[in-house]
Enzyme design. Sequence first.
Site, short mmCIF file in Angstrom:
data_model
loop_
_atom_site.label_atom_id
_atom_site.label_comp_id
_atom_site.label_asym_id
_atom_site.label_seq_id
_atom_site.Cartn_x
_atom_site.Cartn_y
_atom_site.Cartn_z
N THR A 33 -26.72 -7.95 9.05
CA THR A 33 -27.53 -7.71 7.86
C THR A 33 -26.66 -7.16 6.73
OG1 THR A 33 -29.46 -7.24 9.24
CG2 THR A 33 -29.53 -6.46 6.96
N ASN A 38 0.80 -1.22 0.00
CA ASN A 38 0.00 0.00 0.00
C ASN A 38 0.84 1.28 0.00
OD1 ASN A 38 0.53 -1.05 2.78
ND2 ASN A 38 -0.34 0.92 3.37
N CYS A 55 -3.68 5.18 7.21
CA CYS A 55 -3.97 4.75 8.59
C CYS A 55 -2.91 5.26 9.56
CB CYS A 55 -4.03 3.22 8.65
SG CYS A 55 -5.12 2.51 7.42
#
Length: 383
Positions: free
Chosen positions: A243, A154, A329
Site C-alpha cells: 500500500t 555520499n 550507515c
Amino acid sequence: MRDRPIYLDGHATTQVDERVIKAMMPYFTEYFGNPSSNAHVYGWEAQAGVKKARDAIASAINAEPREIIFTSGATEANNLAIKGVAEAYFQKGRHIITVETEHRAVIEPCEYLQSLGFEITFLPVEKNGLLNLELLTKTIREDTILVSVMTANNEIGVIQDIEKIGAICRENEVIFHTDSAQAIGKIPLDVQKMNVDLMSFTAHKIHGIKGIGALYIRAKNPRVNIASQIQGGGQERGYRSGTLCTPQIVGFAEAINIALKEMEQENQRQKNLRDYLWQELKQLDGIYLNGDLNQRLAGNLNISVEGVNGSALLLALQSQIAVSSGSACSSTSTKPSHVLKALGYSDELARASLRFGIGRFNTFEEIKETASFTLQTIKTLRR
C-alpha cells in the site's frame, strides 16, 4: 556554549522543511484513503495526490510518470534495480560492473549476487575519486548485463560524468543504473540526456522525510525489464507491491519541487560556505581535501587530518558540531572508510576524516564557528 551542536551531517539526513510538512498534513487527516481503492471518493482523493506527485517527480528527471516506482528509500531502490536486472537478464549474462567507492546499498547487493554465481567487477577510482572511463570501456564484456555508478558520492561528494558513462553503456547495449540519492535536487538530472536506464533516489537528503524513495525504470528506447522483489498486491505496476503511503509521496514531490526551484541560488550559497570553511581549515599543515574540489556537490567538504586519532577528533567535536567521518550507515564501524581507502589513504588517515554536509538551514555564522572550533580542537589534540 551551545544548547545543541551545529548540524553539519547533511549527507546522512536533513532537517525536514516546514513547507514539506504542510503539504503532507491533509493526507494524514482529510485525504486519508487508500490510493488503490477505486470505488469511492476517499480512494480517488488519495490517487489524485499520488498522481500529481508522480508527475512532478518524473518531470524533475525528464521521465514519464509511469517510469517512477515508489520505494521505502534509495536502499530498496538500489536493491530492486540490481537484483531485479540480475534476475531478469541472467540468461544473457552474469557479469556486473560497479565501483569501489559505491554506497554499501550497491556494494552489498552485488556481493550477494556474487555468492549466487554472478561475476562482479569493482572498478578502482583515480585519486580524485573519479572513474577512469577508458577503464570502464575496457571492462565491459559480451556477458556484461549491468553497470552501476553513483551520480554523487555520499562521502566525498564527487560527481561522476554520468552522461559519458551512460553513452558508453548505451553504445555497448548494457543497462546503466545510477544511485542519485545525494544528487537529486542538488544538480540537474535528465535521464534522457544522461542515457540512464535505472535511477535511485530518496527524499530525506533534500529536506524531505525518511522512509520514501523511488526508482526510475526506463520504459522505452530501450525498454528495461526487472524482476520484482516484493510481491503481493500488484501495486506500482507489479514492480513493488504494498500500500502506497500517500503523505510520504506528496511530501517527496514537494521536497523535490522546492529543491529544484531554489537549486541555483542554494548551490551558490552552500559553495560559498564550503569554500570559506576549506580556506580556514587548510591553514593548518597536514589537512587534506578528499575528492576533486571542482567536480563535487556544493555542500560537501571531506577532509583527512594528519597527526590525530580519528575517534578522539570526533569525540572532541561532538559537543559543538554534529559531523561524521563517513557514511551514516557505517558510523558505528571501527573500519576505515572504504571510499577513502579506494583513494589510496592509509588506515590511520582514512579514520581521521571529517565529512561536513552543509544544508539549506546552515548559516555563515555557524560555518565560521565550525571553522574556529575545528581548528582549535585539532591543535589541542596534536599537542
